[in-house]
Write a protein that holds these residues in place. Structure first.
Motif, PDB file in Angstrom:
ATOM      1  N   LYS A   1      64.241 -58.165 -30.604  1.00 50.62           N
ATOM      2  CA  LYS A   1      62.804 -58.003 -30.327  1.00 50.62           C
ATOM      3  C   LYS A   1      62.544 -56.805 -29.411  1.00 50.62           C
ATOM      4  CE  LYS A   1      61.897 -61.631 -32.776  1.00 50.62           C
ATOM      5  NZ  LYS A   1      61.392 -61.445 -34.160  1.00 50.62           N
ATOM      6  N   LEU A   2      63.409 -56.581 -28.445  1.00 56.19           N
ATOM      7  CA  LEU A   2      63.246 -55.403 -27.590  1.00 56.19           C
ATOM      8  C   LEU A   2      63.487 -54.132 -28.389  1.00 56.19           C
ATOM      9  CD1 LEU A   2      64.943 -56.505 -24.240  1.00 56.19           C
ATOM     10  CD2 LEU A   2      62.502 -56.357 -24.759  1.00 56.19           C
TER      11      LEU A   2
ATOM     12  N   MET B   1      54.598 -62.606 -34.171  1.00 55.10           N
ATOM     13  CA  MET B   1      55.164 -63.803 -34.811  1.00 55.10           C
ATOM     14  C   MET B   1      54.640 -65.053 -34.106  1.00 55.10           C
ATOM     15  SD  MET B   1      59.165 -64.923 -35.310  1.00 55.10           S
ATOM     16  CE  MET B   1      59.521 -63.613 -36.479  1.00 55.10           C
ATOM     17  N   ALA B   2      54.200 -66.041 -34.901  1.00 54.42           N
ATOM     18  CA  ALA B   2      53.687 -67.285 -34.314  1.00 54.42           C
ATOM     19  C   ALA B   2      54.807 -68.029 -33.605  1.00 54.42           C
ATOM     20  CB  ALA B   2      53.080 -68.153 -35.408  1.00 54.42           C
TER      21      ALA B   2
ATOM     22  N   GLU C   1      57.511 -61.056 -27.776  1.00 54.89           N
ATOM     23  CA  GLU C   1      58.275 -61.982 -28.611  1.00 54.89           C
ATOM     24  C   GLU C   1      59.664 -62.232 -28.032  1.00 54.89           C
ATOM     25  OE1 GLU C   1      58.369 -61.176 -32.747  1.00 54.89           O
ATOM     26  OE2 GLU C   1      56.190 -61.091 -32.964  1.00 54.89           O
ATOM     27  N   ALA C   2      60.248 -61.210 -27.394  1.00 59.04           N
ATOM     28  CA  ALA C   2      61.547 -61.407 -26.733  1.00 59.04           C
ATOM     29  C   ALA C   2      61.417 -62.458 -25.649  1.00 59.04           C
ATOM     30  CB  ALA C   2      62.045 -60.083 -26.137  1.00 59.04           C
ATOM     31  N   ARG C   3      60.345 -62.370 -24.876  1.00 61.69           N
ATOM     32  CA  ARG C   3      60.121 -63.335 -23.796  1.00 61.69           C
ATOM     33  C   ARG C   3      59.897 -64.735 -24.361  1.00 61.69           C
ATOM     34  NH1 ARG C   3      56.896 -60.301 -21.378  1.00 61.69           N
ATOM     35  NH2 ARG C   3      54.897 -61.071 -22.115  1.00 61.69           N
TER      36      ARG C   3
ATOM     37  N   ALA D   1      63.187 -66.282 -25.559  1.00 57.09           N
ATOM     38  CA  ALA D   1      63.981 -66.788 -24.435  1.00 57.09           C
ATOM     39  C   ALA D   1      63.421 -68.107 -23.917  1.00 57.09           C
ATOM     40  CB  ALA D   1      64.010 -65.750 -23.318  1.00 57.09           C
ATOM     41  N   LYS D   2      62.099 -68.207 -23.819  1.00 55.72           N
ATOM     42  CA  LYS D   2      61.478 -69.440 -23.338  1.00 55.72           C
ATOM     43  C   LYS D   2      61.742 -70.610 -24.284  1.00 55.72           C
ATOM     44  CE  LYS D   2      57.589 -67.628 -20.624  1.00 55.72           C
ATOM     45  NZ  LYS D   2      56.102 -67.548 -20.523  1.00 55.72           N
ATOM     46  N   ILE D   3      61.611 -70.351 -25.585  1.00 58.79           N
ATOM     47  CA  ILE D   3      61.816 -71.422 -26.567  1.00 58.79           C
ATOM     48  C   ILE D   3      63.275 -71.888 -26.536  1.00 58.79           C
ATOM     49  CG2 ILE D   3      61.900 -71.928 -29.042  1.00 58.79           C
ATOM     50  CD1 ILE D   3      59.465 -70.015 -29.320  1.00 58.79           C
ATOM     51  N   ALA D   4      64.208 -70.939 -26.491  1.00 60.40           N
ATOM     52  CA  ALA D   4      65.628 -71.305 -26.443  1.00 60.40           C
ATOM     53  C   ALA D   4      65.936 -72.098 -25.176  1.00 60.40           C
ATOM     54  CB  ALA D   4      66.492 -70.052 -26.505  1.00 60.40           C
ATOM     55  N   THR D   5      65.341 -71.685 -24.051  1.00 61.67           N
ATOM     56  CA  THR D   5      65.563 -72.400 -22.789  1.00 61.67           C
ATOM     57  C   THR D   5      65.001 -73.811 -22.866  1.00 61.67           C
ATOM     58  OG1 THR D   5      65.421 -70.309 -21.572  1.00 61.67           O
ATOM     59  CG2 THR D   5      65.177 -72.339 -20.303  1.00 61.67           C
TER      60      THR D   5
END
Length: 467
Positions: A311-312, A1-2, A319-321, A324-328
């Motif tokens: 995602k996991l 996913m982009a 994508e899970a990582r 998390a980065k985008i939400a943070t």
């Protein structure tokens, strides 16, 4: 996913979750206003009964963390049968714990005078009446919480928002009638608020459960009309026991974390109390301002937890990582802006909560520290929720022990009491807590990523694969 699509997915989940939390806070404020209109005794009763109720429900509802982690993982793995099984087990656990709490509630009521030695007999009696009703409604409360968490785990935060709007409109109307009285209905004060709360949670539980009966949802409590050939006729006892074990494995550290949080919070509050009434009032004003920031951060955290679990489950750790980065990142941006706005307009905001010039002056002096804390708080909230979504609640528990019981208490005592910084010292202590949590959680997240990249699996992932 982009990355762009993933960012839109994070925001699609986060915004309704934030609005849902803010809506609950608004209703909480309205409750207090109405109780204040009824009389000081009712408001004092709510200060006592509401705090005890919140602490008990917060601790025992911690198993919703396991619901989001397990249901979200099965949704990501496109295993609706396992998601349905996890949802049913979660609901059964919710009803069981709620029923147990309702049964033992008379013991809570008997112990009430021990924790309220300075409360007037009238307020104590009204607080006892409030808790008698709300504790008896615990099964409905927990069913509502788990049903909402199940919807969120499936990637739906809009339906909980719609349910929250409907239920809380009813709640405010019931409060108006039951707290203050209308027509032939007598004014019941805090007891009226308790009846309204019980009815509202019952409505939320019914609406959320009804939503979960739709077979079109990623998580449905009903089997499909034509089950896939590979789906068994019913869950095996072994699969049910294993799912319950995994739910408990994730949820128990979260429960212990909340117990320790409340223990630490009591010590924290006692230190603030030593600063005097003006400092306590100013602190309440600042907490009211910061609650908007905290609830916004928690909304991004809910989105992160659900997406990480999904995602996991879909075997997409990259994508899970990224989620998390985008939400943070989004949480840091939002909370930093809120903090700076609060700092810039503190002379207009603080008088909304207090009229005493001394209280306003104390709050004004601590507001810069509140602004500095926001990026740390945003990072810690979202990363902790992301790790919970991955089932790593034991690691989050360890960080909370260090932060809440050691850093916050020791640093608050050092700055506020030993060095005499007063309320500024209190907020320096809490900010250092968030900073330490941020550093520790980042280390855990990086190590978790390295473990996945090397092919190692967490205990929860291993159990999922082995089944």
């Amino acid at each position: 996913m982009a990355d762009g699509a993933l960012a839109r997915e994070v925001r699609r989940l986060a915004l309704p979750a934030i609005l849902h939390s803010l809506l609950q806070t608004l209703v909480f404020v309205v409750d207090r206003i109405m109780l204040g209109q009824h009389g000081e005794t009712s408001l004092a009763a709510m200060q006592l009964g509401g705090a005890i109720e919140w602490s008990i429900w917060s601790v025992f509802a911690s198993f919703e963390v396991g619901t989001i982690a397990r249901v979200g993982r099965h949704v990501g793995a496109k295993n609706p049968a396992a998601a349905r099984r996890a949802a049913w087990i979660s609901l059964a656990m919710a009803f069981g714990l709620g029923s147990l709490l309702a049964i033992v509630s008379p013991l809570v009521l008997r112990a009430l005078p021990l924790v309220a030695a300075n409360v007037s007999p009238a307020a104590l009696d009204e607080a006892r009446g409030y808790l008698a009703i709300t504790m008896a409604a615990s099964p409905l409360v927990f069913l509502s919480m788990i049903s909402i968490a199940t919807l969120q785990a499936g990637g739906d935060t809009k339906t909980p928002l719609v349910i929250g709007i409907f239920a809380n409109v009813i709640h405010v109307a019931l409060n108006r009638a039951l707290i203050l009285g209308v027509g032939s209905i007598p004014a019941l004060g805090a007891r009226g608020a308790a009846i309204s709360t019980a009815i509202t949670f019952g409505l939320e539980a019914a609406c959320a459960a009804l939503a979960l009966t739709s077979r079109r949802r990623p998580v449905s409590l009903r089997k499909p009309l034509e089950p896939p050939p590979e789906e068994p006729a019913g869950p095996s006892p072994h699969a049910t026991r294993e799912e319950a074990r995994q739910l408990a494995h994730v949820a128990f550290p979260a429960l212990l974390e909340r117990v320790l949080y409340h223990i630490g919070y009591v010590g924290y509050v006692l230190m603030i109390a030593r600063l005097g009434d003006a400092a306590m009032a100013a602190n309440q004003s600042l907490i009211s301002v910061e609650s908007i920031c905290f609830l916004s951060g928690d909304g991004f955290g809910i989105a992160a937890a659900a997406l990480v679990a999904q995602k996991l489950g879909a075997s997409k750790p990259g994508e899970a990582r990224k989620a998390a980065k985008i939400a943070t990142r989004d949480a840091i941006l939002a909370l930093t802006i809120f903090g700076l706005v609060a700092l810039a307009f503190r002379d207009a905001i603080l008088p909304l909560f207090a009229k005493d010039p001394e209280v306003i002056a104390i709050g004004r002096s601590a507001m810069p520290v509140l602004a500095v804390a926001q990026p740390f708080m945003a990072t810690a909230i979202v990363i902790a929720q992301s790790l919970r979504g991955a089932g790593q609640t034991r690691q989050v528990l360890g960080v909370s022990v260090v932060g809440a019981l050691f850093v916050r208490l020791s640093m608050t005592w050092l700055f506020a009491i030993a060095l005499g910084f007063g309320l500024v010292g209190v907020w320096l202590g809490s900010t250092l807590d968030w900073a330490v949590r941020t550093a520790l959680l980042l280390v855990i997240a990086v190590r978790s990523r390295e473990g996945r990249d090397s092919g190692a699996a967490t205990p929860v992932e291993s159990a999922t694969v082995n089944r």
